[in-house]
Design an enzyme around this catalytic site. Structure first.
Site, short mmCIF file in Angstrom:
data_model
loop_
_atom_site.label_atom_id
_atom_site.label_comp_id
_atom_site.label_asym_id
_atom_site.label_seq_id
_atom_site.Cartn_x
_atom_site.Cartn_y
_atom_site.Cartn_z
N LYS A 13 6.67 -44.89 -31.08
CA LYS A 13 6.98 -46.14 -30.37
C LYS A 13 8.22 -46.82 -30.97
O LYS A 13 9.07 -47.30 -30.24
CB LYS A 13 5.80 -47.12 -30.44
CG LYS A 13 4.52 -46.57 -29.82
CD LYS A 13 3.42 -47.63 -29.74
CE LYS A 13 2.96 -48.15 -31.08
NZ LYS A 13 2.20 -47.18 -31.91
N ARG A 88 -3.15 -54.68 -28.59
CA ARG A 88 -3.89 -53.64 -29.28
C ARG A 88 -5.39 -53.78 -29.08
O ARG A 88 -6.15 -52.96 -29.60
CB ARG A 88 -3.60 -53.77 -30.77
CG ARG A 88 -2.84 -52.60 -31.36
CD ARG A 88 -2.56 -52.98 -32.80
NE ARG A 88 -2.21 -51.88 -33.62
CZ ARG A 88 -0.95 -51.53 -33.91
NH1 ARG A 88 0.06 -52.16 -33.36
NH2 ARG A 88 -0.71 -50.54 -34.73
N ARG A 127 7.08 -40.16 -42.71
CA ARG A 127 7.84 -41.25 -42.10
C ARG A 127 8.46 -42.15 -43.18
O ARG A 127 7.84 -42.44 -44.19
CB ARG A 127 6.88 -42.06 -41.24
CG ARG A 127 7.47 -43.25 -40.57
CD ARG A 127 6.70 -43.60 -39.35
NE ARG A 127 5.51 -44.39 -39.64
CZ ARG A 127 4.82 -44.99 -38.68
NH1 ARG A 127 5.17 -44.84 -37.41
NH2 ARG A 127 3.75 -45.69 -38.98
N ARG A 160 5.99 -46.93 -45.96
CA ARG A 160 5.08 -48.07 -45.78
C ARG A 160 3.77 -47.80 -46.51
O ARG A 160 3.28 -46.68 -46.52
CB ARG A 160 4.81 -48.28 -44.29
CG ARG A 160 5.85 -49.18 -43.67
CD ARG A 160 5.74 -49.21 -42.17
NE ARG A 160 4.37 -49.20 -41.67
CZ ARG A 160 4.08 -49.10 -40.38
NH1 ARG A 160 5.05 -49.02 -39.49
NH2 ARG A 160 2.83 -49.11 -39.98
N ARG A 171 -6.41 -46.04 -39.59
CA ARG A 171 -5.65 -46.62 -38.46
C ARG A 171 -5.92 -45.85 -37.17
O ARG A 171 -6.00 -46.43 -36.09
CB ARG A 171 -4.16 -46.62 -38.79
CG ARG A 171 -3.79 -47.73 -39.77
CD ARG A 171 -2.47 -47.47 -40.44
NE ARG A 171 -1.35 -47.47 -39.54
CZ ARG A 171 -0.18 -46.89 -39.81
NH1 ARG A 171 0.01 -46.26 -40.95
NH2 ARG A 171 0.80 -46.95 -38.94
P1 ADP Z 1 1.57 -48.39 -36.15
O1 ADP Z 1 1.71 -48.54 -34.66
O2 ADP Z 1 2.29 -47.18 -36.64
O3 ADP Z 1 0.16 -48.49 -36.63
P2 ADP Z 1 2.53 -51.08 -36.64
O4 ADP Z 1 3.69 -51.44 -37.47
O5 ADP Z 1 2.60 -51.36 -35.17
O6 ADP Z 1 2.30 -49.54 -36.92
O7 ADP Z 1 1.21 -51.80 -37.18
C1 ADP Z 1 0.84 -51.79 -38.55
C2 ADP Z 1 -0.41 -52.64 -38.76
O8 ADP Z 1 -0.15 -54.02 -38.40
C3 ADP Z 1 -1.64 -52.27 -37.93
O9 ADP Z 1 -2.38 -51.23 -38.52
C4 ADP Z 1 -2.40 -53.61 -37.89
O10 ADP Z 1 -3.11 -53.84 -39.09
C5 ADP Z 1 -1.29 -54.65 -37.83
N1 ADP Z 1 -0.96 -54.99 -36.40
C6 ADP Z 1 0.20 -54.70 -35.75
N2 ADP Z 1 0.15 -55.13 -34.47
C7 ADP Z 1 -1.07 -55.71 -34.31
C8 ADP Z 1 -1.75 -56.32 -33.22
N3 ADP Z 1 -1.18 -56.42 -32.01
N4 ADP Z 1 -3.01 -56.79 -33.42
C9 ADP Z 1 -3.62 -56.69 -34.62
N5 ADP Z 1 -3.04 -56.12 -35.69
C10 ADP Z 1 -1.79 -55.62 -35.55
#
Ligand code: ADP
Length: 224
Positions: A13, A88, A127, A160, A171
């Site tokens: 993404k 999400r 990554r 990360r 996750r």
């Molecule tokens: P990825 O899609 O690779 O998991 P992100 O950077 O989008 O990575 O998200 C990392 C973390 O941030 C998630 O595992 C979650 O804990 C938190 N997070 C991100 N977006 C949301 C969201 N919309 N709602 C709740 N938690 C979120």
């Protein structure tokens, strides 16, 4: 135009969101990047999010919704925006519906990057990310020109904390339990499934092929 990039962690993404932003000139909003910035700045939201993110869970809907609503009310979002990593949960999707309606935006176009689960763990452990511009690299498929250094701004790349294998697995479990059900919310409307286990340029070509006719239709409607 409001675009939602949907897909499991590691589905590409972030890479596609950068390509789409460069192409369409609309801002890309990553709730993950926003939360990481809050952690770095030591804000109350960052402090609340830190341990949840480190364990692979989801930050509470109310906190994320509020942050998102504030971000999309900025003037650079007036002509549309792309969301990466939001919504999400079904509650977030329902909140977004109300927000878009209230602000007079059209229904979102959903681009679902579908990648088999077993490909994702390996992808995420290779990554790396630039801490400044947030550009994402993959040591196997998209390495930087110079080892460990961002091509765009010369900063040292980082891994990360939540890309450790045990956290990645958590996750992915969170995605299956809480995020995958969000697809049912969108499946009837402007929903496009894209195979994400191909090269970024190939996927981007498919995305432009989907969006170009929609953009043409939109501008023809505006000309009338
Ligand atoms: P990825 O899609 O690779 O998991 P992100 O950077 O989008 O990575 O998200 C990392 C973390 O941030 C998630 O595992 C979650 O804990 C938190 N997070 C991100 N977006 C949301 C969201 N919309 N709602 C709740 N938690 C979120």
């Amino acid at each position: 135009m409001v675009l939602l990039l949907f897909g499991p962690p590691g589905s590409g993404k972030g890479t596609q969101s950068r390509l789409i932003t460069n192409w369409l000139g609309i801002p890309a909003i990553s709730t993950g990047d926003m939360l990481r910035a809050e952690i770095q700045a030591g804000t109350p939201l960052g402090n609340a999010a830190r341990s949840i993110m480190a364990s692979g869970g989801l930050v509470g809907d109310d906190l994320v919704n509020e942050t998102l609503a504030h971000r999309v009310s900025q003037p650079d979002c007036n002509a549309g925006f792309l969301l990466d990593g939001y919504p999400r949960t079904v509650e977030q999707a329902e909140f977004l519906d109300r927000l878009l309606c209230l602000r007079g935006f059209p229904k979102p176009i959903v681009l679902h990057l579908d990648v088999p689960m077993d490909a994702l763990v390996g992808r995420m452990s290779s990554r790396r990310q630039c801490p400044a511009c947030k550009r994402i690299y993959n040591l196997l498929h998209q390495p930087p020109l110079q080892t460990g250094i961002c091509d765009d701004d010369g900063n040292a790349l980082i891994t990360r904390k939540d890309d450790r294998e045990d956290v990645v697995r958590e996750r992915l479990r969170t995605y299956d339990a809480l995020t995958r059900p969000v697809l049912a919310h969108y499946q009837d409307n402007n929903y496009y499934q894209i195979r994400g286990d191909r090269s970024p340029s190939y996927i981007f070509e498919e995305i432009t092929g989907i969006l170009e006719p929609l953009i043409a239709k939109h501008s023809a409607a505006n000309d009338r």
